[in-house]
Design a protein around this motif. Structure first.
Motif, PDB file in Angstrom:
ATOM      1  N   GLU A   1      -4.366   4.445  -7.486  1.00  0.00           N
ATOM      2  CA  GLU A   1      -4.669   5.765  -7.832  1.00  0.00           C
ATOM      3  C   GLU A   1      -4.009   6.176  -9.086  1.00  0.00           C
ATOM      4  O   GLU A   1      -2.494   6.015  -8.924  1.00  0.00           O
TER       5      GLU A   1
ATOM      6  N   LEU B   1       0.853  -1.264   0.039  1.00  0.00           N
ATOM      7  CA  LEU B   1       0.007   0.144  -0.128  1.00  0.00           C
ATOM      8  C   LEU B   1       0.885   1.365   0.120  1.00  0.00           C
ATOM      9  O   LEU B   1       1.858   1.281   0.581  1.00  0.00           O
ATOM     10  N   GLY B   2       0.519   2.174  -0.768  1.00  0.00           N
ATOM     11  CA  GLY B   2       1.395   3.413  -1.066  1.00  0.00           C
ATOM     12  C   GLY B   2       2.464   3.397  -1.933  1.00  0.00           C
ATOM     13  O   GLY B   2       3.054   4.441  -2.298  1.00  0.00           O
TER      14      GLY B   2
ATOM     15  N   VAL C   1       1.132   5.818   3.925  1.00  0.00           N
ATOM     16  CA  VAL C   1      -0.093   5.591   4.254  1.00  0.00           C
ATOM     17  C   VAL C   1      -0.432   5.745   5.721  1.00  0.00           C
ATOM     18  O   VAL C   1       0.266   5.102   6.643  1.00  0.00           O
TER      19      VAL C   1
ATOM     20  N   TYR D   1      -6.541  -1.776   2.733  1.00  0.00           N
ATOM     21  CA  TYR D   1      -6.686  -0.476   1.863  1.00  0.00           C
ATOM     22  C   TYR D   1      -6.245   0.779   2.621  1.00  0.00           C
ATOM     23  O   TYR D   1      -6.480   0.837   3.919  1.00  0.00           O
ATOM     24  N   ASP D   2      -6.244   1.698   1.884  1.00  0.00           N
ATOM     25  CA  ASP D   2      -5.711   3.202   2.190  1.00  0.00           C
ATOM     26  C   ASP D   2      -7.070   3.906   2.722  1.00  0.00           C
ATOM     27  O   ASP D   2      -7.821   4.185   1.879  1.00  0.00           O
TER      28      ASP D   2
ATOM     29  N   ARG E   1      -0.668   4.289  -7.952  1.00  0.00           N
ATOM     30  CA  ARG E   1      -0.104   4.141  -6.490  1.00  0.00           C
ATOM     31  C   ARG E   1      -1.063   3.028  -5.919  1.00  0.00           C
ATOM     32  O   ARG E   1      -2.461   3.063  -6.079  1.00  0.00           O
TER      33      ARG E   1
ATOM     34  N   SER F   1      -7.793   7.208   0.879  1.00  0.00           N
ATOM     35  CA  SER F   1      -7.910   7.083  -0.805  1.00  0.00           C
ATOM     36  C   SER F   1      -9.369   6.984  -1.324  1.00  0.00           C
ATOM     37  O   SER F   1     -10.054   6.337  -0.667  1.00  0.00           O
TER      38      SER F   1
ATOM     39  N   VAL G   1      -3.420   1.387  -3.537  1.00  0.00           N
ATOM     40  CA  VAL G   1      -4.432   1.607  -2.613  1.00  0.00           C
ATOM     41  C   VAL G   1      -5.167   0.635  -1.807  1.00  0.00           C
ATOM     42  O   VAL G   1      -5.966   0.645  -0.899  1.00  0.00           O
ATOM     43  N   GLU G   2      -5.131  -0.362  -2.589  1.00  0.00           N
ATOM     44  CA  GLU G   2      -5.938  -1.799  -2.043  1.00  0.00           C
ATOM     45  C   GLU G   2      -5.514  -3.231  -2.261  1.00  0.00           C
ATOM     46  O   GLU G   2      -5.061  -3.333  -3.492  1.00  0.00           O
TER      47      GLU G   2
END
Length: 208
Positions: A104, A22-23, A160, A182-183, A38, A186, A40-41
């Motif tokens: 992302e 993540l990130g 994150v 997940y973030d 990026r 985001s 994010v999940e």
DNA sequence: ATAACGATCCAG
DNA sequence: TGGATCGTTATG
């Protein structure tokens, strides 16, 4: 400072890899330039005891990459029309992988919009099937080594803040395992975000 | 050999 | 909420 993730990162326990991806930036090289997003999940699929994991019944023509050393891509085809991108984790013969569920969009947004047939940034890569379509990833890309030249994952220092955790989406077995990460901040995570149960956590976690 | 079912997405 | 669409896997 921006560094490429090397083998030792991918050889770690799958839940650690799933969290720590993540990130990070996932980068693919195409004719005409690079595309990136990026992460994010993510979701973890771990070994023969995980009934939702493709490796549950042993090695097959489709899942053999999961048995290779961490750092390779594992791409498969489902529902007659979608490709799913995974990153293999753990040492050789320990079948496990991390499904990349959402990105992302960062570089190559124009190309992603063209492939997806929409300009809506949130609709571009907010799902495992969507992101493969946006980045032009197919089963022909399965087995790529992300530590060699070409496709790779980059740590560009992005942090994150809050990691969310839930059950994995779209599976019937092993729904008690909270292996989706997940973030929290985001807006590019796949929906619906109301998958129960939800709870937040700190940075890296290594337990089930 | 055949049938059922996906680690999904989108339209209605 | 249902249909698209086809490779993989389970079953006879």
């Amino acid at each position: 400072m921006s560094t490429k993730l090397e083998r030792d990162f991918y050889l770690q326990p799958t839940l650690t890899v799933a969290c720590d991806l993540l990130g990070k930036l996932f980068v693919v090289k195409k004719r005409g330039g690079s595309l990136s997003g990026r992460i994010v999940e993510t979701e973890a699929y771990i070994g023969q005891d995980d009934l939702a994991c493709h490796a549950r019944s042993g090695r097959t023509r489709r899942n053999w990459v999961m048995f290779e050393q961490g750092g390779l891509t594992y791409v498969y085809f489902v529902y007659g029309m979608y490709n799913m991108l995974n990153i293999v984790a753990e040492p050789k013969d320990a079948p496990a992988a991390v499904l990349i569920r959402a990105l992302e969009p960062v570089d190559g947004i124009k190309a992603m919009q063209r492939r997806r047939g929409t300009t809506d940034l949130r609709a571009l890569t907010s799902g495992p099937g969507k992101l493969c379509q946006a980045l032009g990833i197919t089963v022909a890309d399965s087995g790529r080594d992300l530590t060699e030249n070409g496709w790779h994952v980059i740590d560009d220092g992005h942090k994150v803040e809050q990691i969310g955790r839930s059950g994995r989406i779209g599976i019937r077995e092993a729904t008690e395992k909270l292996w989706r990460f997940y973030d929290e901040e985001s807006r590019f995570v796949s929906g619906p975000k109301s998958v129960q149960p939800r709870r937040t956590m700190k940075k890296t976690m290594k337990e089930n």
